[in-house]
Motif scaffolding. Structure first.
Motif, PDB file in Angstrom:
ATOM      1  N   VAL A 168       3.094  -7.194 -11.158  1.00 55.35           N
ATOM      2  CA  VAL A 168       2.612  -5.829 -11.361  1.00 55.35           C
ATOM      3  C   VAL A 168       1.368  -5.861 -12.232  1.00 55.35           C
ATOM      4  O   VAL A 168       1.353  -6.513 -13.282  1.00 55.35           O
ATOM      5  N   GLU A 169       0.323  -5.180 -11.800  1.00 55.13           N
ATOM      6  CA  GLU A 169      -0.896  -5.013 -12.592  1.00 55.13           C
ATOM      7  C   GLU A 169      -1.084  -3.530 -12.892  1.00 55.13           C
ATOM      8  O   GLU A 169      -0.955  -2.690 -11.996  1.00 55.13           O
ATOM      9  N   VAL A 170      -1.389  -3.220 -14.131  1.00 61.01           N
ATOM     10  CA  VAL A 170      -1.627  -1.841 -14.551  1.00 61.01           C
ATOM     11  C   VAL A 170      -3.129  -1.660 -14.779  1.00 61.01           C
ATOM     12  O   VAL A 170      -3.779  -2.488 -15.432  1.00 61.01           O
ATOM     13  N   HIS A 171      -3.666  -0.580 -14.208  1.00 67.21           N
ATOM     14  CA  HIS A 171      -5.095  -0.308 -14.292  1.00 67.21           C
ATOM     15  C   HIS A 171      -5.335   1.108 -14.814  1.00 67.21           C
ATOM     16  O   HIS A 171      -4.453   1.968 -14.758  1.00 67.21           O
ATOM     17  N   ALA A 228       1.803  -3.160  -7.400  1.00 64.09           N
ATOM     18  CA  ALA A 228       2.909  -4.113  -7.398  1.00 64.09           C
ATOM     19  C   ALA A 228       2.860  -4.959  -6.136  1.00 64.09           C
ATOM     20  O   ALA A 228       2.577  -4.441  -5.052  1.00 64.09           O
ATOM     21  N   LYS A 229       3.141  -6.259  -6.272  1.00 66.13           N
ATOM     22  CA  LYS A 229       3.126  -7.168  -5.128  1.00 66.13           C
ATOM     23  C   LYS A 229       4.370  -8.050  -5.154  1.00 66.13           C
ATOM     24  O   LYS A 229       4.790  -8.497  -6.218  1.00 66.13           O
ATOM     25  N   ILE A 230       4.938  -8.275  -3.978  1.00 71.56           N
ATOM     26  CA  ILE A 230       6.048  -9.215  -3.848  1.00 71.56           C
ATOM     27  C   ILE A 230       5.526 -10.464  -3.149  1.00 71.56           C
ATOM     28  O   ILE A 230       5.137 -10.414  -1.977  1.00 71.56           O
ATOM     29  N   ASP A 231       5.487 -11.560  -3.892  1.00 73.27           N
ATOM     30  CA  ASP A 231       5.002 -12.845  -3.364  1.00 73.27           C
ATOM     31  C   ASP A 231       3.634 -12.738  -2.703  1.00 73.27           C
ATOM     32  O   ASP A 231       3.299 -13.523  -1.812  1.00 73.27           O
ATOM     33  N   HIS A 232       2.832 -11.760  -3.101  1.00 71.08           N
ATOM     34  CA  HIS A 232       1.498 -11.561  -2.519  1.00 71.08           C
ATOM     35  C   HIS A 232       1.561 -11.374  -1.002  1.00 71.08           C
ATOM     36  O   HIS A 232       0.598 -11.655  -0.294  1.00 71.08           O
TER      37      HIS A 232
END
Length: 219
Positions: free
Chosen positions: A102-105, A64-68
């Motif tokens: 959010v990216e799921v891997h 998960a990232k907030i504003d990168h």
């Protein structure tokens, strides 16, 4: 060709996020205040994930990232298409206009890279959320499952909050290791006596605490 197209779409979205961050800073320079908030995000779980492994189902985790600007990496849930994480992430002094990506891997042990399952992007508005995980642009099955999370948001009360944004506020995770090499390199491991089933034959184990779930990204 499909990989090139997906990469181009991803880069376009990243560029848009960078422009959004620059706009927020510009508004601040112009005296137009963008309110800052403290957020607590509870990542509950997901369901309906696609089968990714030949043997078994999938070993999902998310980033998960907030504003990168700051990121959080979850634990891996082994052999599940309906993982439950129930992990908490707290960040202080976040612009109210910020986005959560959010990216799921799927974790692949022994592989240099993990399989990409899908991703989603939402605002940080407070409330319980049920979000569809989107797969690659040209995937035959666009939806890759459903993700549940809950966001709590309160106005920031920190002094000079504009100077210190995207501050990690916990929690810190601790992991147990049994390697003398890891303890030597970290210089922060402690040796304790333990009677648990994880103890080594000599009755010793090392506990090392670290913030392995936080990564700061430059803009």
């Amino acid at each position: 060709m499909l990989e090139s197209l997906n990469e181009a779409v991803h880069k376009t979205k990243e560029a848009a996020n960078r422009e959004k961050g620059a706009l927020t800073r510009k508004l601040g320079e112009m005296g137009i205040e963008v309110s800052l908030v403290d957020v607590e995000i509870q990542f509950i779980g997901a369901s309906g994930l696609p089968k990714m492994d030949v043997v078994g189902s999938a070993d999902p985790y998310f980033v998960a990232k907030i504003d990168h600007r700051i990121s959080f990496v979850s634990n891996v849930v082994r052999n599940s298409l309906a993982p439950v994480w129930n992990e908490i992430w707290r960040v202080k002094n976040v612009p109210s206009t910020a986005d959560l990506a959010v990216e799921v891997h799927d974790k692949d042990e022994g592989s240099a890279t993990d399989d990409f399952i899908g991703k989603f992007n939402i605002s940080l508005s407070a409330g319980a959320k049920e979000v569809q995980i989107e797969g690659p642009v040209l995937a035959l099955r666009k939806s890759k499952g459903t993700f549940w999370l809950k966001i709590d948001s309160t106005p920031s009360t920190m002094r000079k909050k504009e100077e210190f944004q995207y501050l990690f506020d916990g929690p810190i995770r601790f992991t147990r290791h049994f390697s003398p090499t890891v303890g030597l390199f970290t210089s922060s491991a402690t040796t304790t006596n333990t009677a648990g089933s994880n103890a080594d034959p000599g009755g010793r184990s090392s506990i090392h605490g670290h913030r392995r779930d936080v990564r700061f990204c430059s803009t």
